[in-house]
Design an enzyme around this catalytic site. Structure first.
Site, short mmCIF file in Angstrom:
data_model
loop_
_atom_site.label_atom_id
_atom_site.label_comp_id
_atom_site.label_asym_id
_atom_site.label_seq_id
_atom_site.Cartn_x
_atom_site.Cartn_y
_atom_site.Cartn_z
N GLU A 111 1.04 -1.44 0.14
CA GLU A 111 0.16 0.06 0.08
C GLU A 111 1.03 1.24 0.20
O GLU A 111 1.84 1.24 0.75
CB GLU A 111 -0.90 -0.08 1.29
CG GLU A 111 -1.80 -1.31 1.33
CD GLU A 111 -2.47 -1.27 2.61
OE1 GLU A 111 -3.58 -1.15 3.00
OE2 GLU A 111 -1.69 -1.79 3.67
N LYS A 113 2.21 4.62 1.28
CA LYS A 113 2.20 5.16 2.61
C LYS A 113 2.12 6.73 2.39
O LYS A 113 2.90 7.60 1.94
CB LYS A 113 3.59 5.05 3.12
CG LYS A 113 3.83 5.51 4.74
CD LYS A 113 5.13 5.17 5.11
CE LYS A 113 5.56 5.63 6.50
NZ LYS A 113 5.28 6.90 6.75
N ASP A 115 1.16 10.67 3.50
CA ASP A 115 1.86 11.50 4.44
C ASP A 115 0.93 12.54 5.01
O ASP A 115 0.55 13.48 4.66
CB ASP A 115 2.81 12.46 3.68
CG ASP A 115 3.67 13.31 4.69
OD1 ASP A 115 3.89 12.80 5.76
OD2 ASP A 115 4.22 14.24 4.10
N TYR A 223 -6.88 2.08 6.20
CA TYR A 223 -5.87 0.87 5.69
C TYR A 223 -5.90 -0.16 6.47
O TYR A 223 -5.13 -1.05 6.24
CB TYR A 223 -4.28 1.70 5.50
CG TYR A 223 -3.85 2.35 6.77
CD1 TYR A 223 -3.58 1.49 7.98
CD2 TYR A 223 -3.56 3.61 6.87
CE1 TYR A 223 -3.05 2.25 9.06
CE2 TYR A 223 -3.34 4.33 7.98
CZ TYR A 223 -2.78 3.66 9.17
OH TYR A 223 -2.50 4.31 10.09
N LYS A 310 10.72 3.76 2.33
CA LYS A 310 11.00 4.96 1.98
C LYS A 310 11.51 5.54 0.71
O LYS A 310 12.72 4.77 0.57
CB LYS A 310 11.45 5.93 3.15
CG LYS A 310 10.50 5.61 4.56
CD LYS A 310 9.53 6.47 4.53
CE LYS A 310 9.20 6.87 5.90
NZ LYS A 310 9.81 7.75 6.67
N CYS A 404 29.64 27.58 26.14
CA CYS A 404 28.19 27.16 25.87
C CYS A 404 27.58 28.65 25.17
O CYS A 404 27.91 29.59 25.92
CB CYS A 404 27.65 26.93 27.06
SG CYS A 404 25.73 26.88 26.96
N CYS A 407 25.27 29.87 28.25
CA CYS A 407 25.52 30.29 29.67
C CYS A 407 27.09 30.74 29.86
O CYS A 407 27.53 31.17 30.94
CB CYS A 407 25.31 29.16 30.81
SG CYS A 407 26.28 27.64 30.42
N CYS A 422 27.52 21.06 27.74
CA CYS A 422 27.77 22.00 28.65
C CYS A 422 27.23 21.59 29.83
O CYS A 422 26.23 20.80 30.35
CB CYS A 422 26.77 23.10 28.44
SG CYS A 422 26.53 24.22 29.77
N CYS A 428 22.10 26.60 33.47
CA CYS A 428 22.21 26.82 32.22
C CYS A 428 20.63 27.08 31.57
O CYS A 428 19.88 25.87 31.65
CB CYS A 428 22.92 25.83 31.31
SG CYS A 428 23.00 26.19 29.49
#
Length: 666
Positions: A111, A113, A115, A223, A310, A404, A407, A422, A428
């Site tokens: 079948e 697929k 979206d 389906y 896919k 970072c 921070c 970090c 942070c």
């Protein structure tokens, strides 16, 4: 005038016109004449509500306002499919199926697929009673009023072959024609267009006003059929029957007798799929026979009898303008490229992932490079390479930061790891926000009405610093904050209070301990039952738990060795959050049913259906959902489905009563 008679006449007429239009592409009357009939029926129903039917065609036009969607537990989990981009991996899948079926002949159903948005449709006594989103696969949102606006989805069946209760799975979508029309109108009005059809479909099905949903002409394809009372032997039979009952089944499916035929089907749709009225991103391959599906079974996340292929991703070319660095809740710093907007696989792409410093070095990214971008699985954009033929002279290379970006703390890269971290998790801001956002999500504490924006605001204002601070919030906490009315504040506080009854397994997941996902959290709770026992567990005791290796065990020990974390747990305990739970385990009581398979149907005196299933498993038996020639027993209660009874008789399956089942145990 006999009002009820006239209402019945109008319903028959409108249903006939709808069927002709949506099932056979025939317009038997003009749009104005149709609208007049519908308006007359709406008026009569509003004046005579006792005569109104729940499956009236007026339900198609919406009008119901839903302020909050109720969370519903799925009767059967909505699992995801394993997927691949490789034809060789499809052949490997076929080898696993052949091995699992021990040389039996088998067939596949292929079948497209689609979206869109995965949906569940519940029917009882031939009538649609509920429409539910996939959610997290275990629980979804009840969007029944919006589902009823799908004009080609039957609200009531004209077929007697389906059981009293059953569930359908399907993909809800916004047709490309609707998507383009809405965006054209938005652009005319100076509004931002919808991003892509999939996101538009997801947002539309969650709209509060079902009349607006109806105006968007949403659609779906069915389906799959699921349930204990499945009257069909194969997926092919169910698709044919559903189509004959006027369910919207895509005619693009095909039965294949070998993996070579499957690959031919995949190749045939590679380009043709772009001619369909909705987006597709691949092919779903399923074993056709339901009994064979049952024997192949499931992994923790997906069925062993199905896989998704896919199609290769679309690729676009654009310019990289800069790189931003995002800090996640675990301190992981991820580079994200900012691009000149480019259209790719149905969406306008402005940003793309670069993953980590290693990937930046591999690509040798430089400012104003022309790069190739593709969508991994046609969902998440990523940079795959640089078009060196278009590189300008004296361009500046992007350098991964040493501090970072949030921070200023020095970033650390553990030996053998690609990511920079970090370690300033206590101060942070992105890590603080991320941990709290993780804590409130549905799979964790499920604190509704408290969104990401609210968390960000509360952290920025210094009102909350830790997850435990949520339970100290009151009305005064929100004073002076823009956009918070007494009602919204009350809803937030009610949701926080409600979260105190959430099961410990979800709380443990919500704590955000590194490497402890939802499944691992459940196994830990099943073994240790409380936070105190888990805290006291030795490294050896932790590793002894199934699926817990040294990495997870060490992460748990590090968490419990931190005094701040212990303080947080104490505050959660004082607030009344659940930190213990007894998870029911099915203990083997005997082997009287060892190797025997059972189908359960009907209502029983001494057991709920789940209790009866547990009893069969506890004595070594296996519960399956459909009747086949290999079934050992059909356990028949009151009001059992006639289709199951007829099929069992035709296959000479032994049918036993509840009393006879109890006798088997002895």
């Amino acid at each position: 005038m006999d009002v009820k008679k006239r209402m019945d006449e109008l319903i028959l007429q409108i249903n006939r016109y709808n069927e002709a239009y949506y099932q056979h592409n025939e317009s038997l009357i003009s749009d104005q004449e149709f609208d007049n009939l519908l308006a007359e029926l709406q008026k009569l129903e509003s004046e005579n509500p006792l005569f109104a039917y729940p499956d009236s065609p007026t339900q198609r036009v919406g009008g119901t306002i839903t302020k909050q969607f109720k969370s519903v537990k799925h009767r059967y989990p909505m699992l995801s499919l394993g997927n691949t981009y490789s034809e060789q991996e499809l052949r490997d899948f076929d080898d696993r199926v052949a091995k699992g079926l021990e040389g039996e002949d088998y067939e596949y159903i292929c079948e497209l697929k689609f979206d869109g948005v995965a949906l569940s449709f519940w029917y009882e006594n031939g009538q649609l009673i509920k429409g539910v989103t996939r959610g997290d696969g275990t629980r979804g949102d009840d969007i029944t009023n919006n589902i009823k606006t799908i004009k080609h989805l039957p609200l009531r069946l004209n077929s007697s072959i389906f059981p009293r209760e059953f569930e359908l799975r399907g993909e809800g979508y916004m047709p490309l024609s609707s998507f383009e029309a809405i965006n054209e109108q938005k652009l005319k009005q100076g509004e931002a267009p919808l991003a892509n059809p999939r996101n538009a479909a997801s947002g539309t099905f969650k709209m509060q006003d079902s009349a607006e949903v109806a105006r968007r002409n949403m659609a779906c394809y069915i389906y799959a059929m699921v349930g204990d009372e499945n009257p069909f032997q194969t997926h092919e039979e169910s698709l044919i029957a559903l189509n004959q009952a006027d369910f919207p089944v895509s005619p693009t499916w095909k039965k294949c007798k070998s993996i070579d035929e499957v690959l031919e089907y995949i190749h045939s749709w590679k380009d043709k799929r772009n001619e369909l009225p909705l987006n597709t991103d691949g092919i779903v391959i399923k074993v056709n026979d339901y009994e064979q599906q049952n024997r192949l079974g499931f992994t923790a996340k997906s069925p062993r009898w199905a896989i998704a292929y896919k199609y290769p991703s679309e690729i676009a070319e654009t310019e990289i303008l800069s790189i931003s660095y995002q800090v996640g809740r675990t301190g992981n710093v991820t580079p994200v490229a900012n691009l000149t907007p480019v259209y790719l696989a149905g969406t306008m792409v402005k940003r793309a992932s670069v993953h980590n410093a290693n990937e930046m070095d591999r690509l040798d990214l430089r400012k104003h490079d022309t790069v190739f971008v593709e969508k991994g699985g046609e969902i998440i954009p990523k940079i795959t390479s640089v078009n060196l033929s278009k590189r300008k002279e004296n361009t500046q290379a992007f350098i991964f930061p040493e501090q970072c970006p949030a921070c200023g703390s020095t970033l650390v890269r553990q030996e053998g790891e690609a990511n920079h971290y970090c370690l300033n998790e206590k101060k942070c801001p992105p890590q603080i926000k991320g941990k709290i956002e993780h804590f409130i999500q549905r799979k964790a504490l499920n604190i509704e009405n408290l969104g990401v924006e609210t968390i960000d605001l509360l952290v920025e204002k210094g009102i909350i610093h830790h997850i435990s601070d949520l339970y100290q919030l009151n009305e005064q906490s929100f004073q002076g904050l823009e956009g918070f009315q007494s009602k919204s504040i009350s809803n937030i506080l009610t949701s926080i209070e409600k979260s105190k009854s959430v099961a410990f397994r979800q709380v443990l997941f919500g704590l955000g301990i590194r490497h402890v996902g939802a499944t691992i959290a459940e196994k830990l709770v099943q073994q240790f039952h409380s936070i105190e026992k888990l805290q006291k567990a030795t490294l050896e005791e932790l590793i002894a738990v199934p699926e817990i290796g040294e990495r997870i065990a060490n992460s748990l020990k590090e968490y419990f060795d931190d005094a701040d974390n212990i303080q947080q747990l104490e505050r959660l305990k004082e607030a009344g959050v659940q930190l213990s739970e007894e998870i029911k385990e099915i203990v083997l009581e005997g082997e009287a049913l060892l190797g025997k398979s059972f189908v359960i149907s009907g209502v029983f005196k001494n057991f709920e259906r789940e209790e009866l299933k547990d009893k069969i498993i506890a004595h070594g038996g296996k519960v399956v959902s459909s009747i086949s020639s290999k079934l050992d027993y059909l356990v028949a209660g009151e009001n059992m489905g006639p289709a199951k009874l007829e099929k069992a008789n035709s296959l000479s399956i032994k049918i036993i009563t509840e009393e006879e089942f109890l006798a088997l145990l002895n």
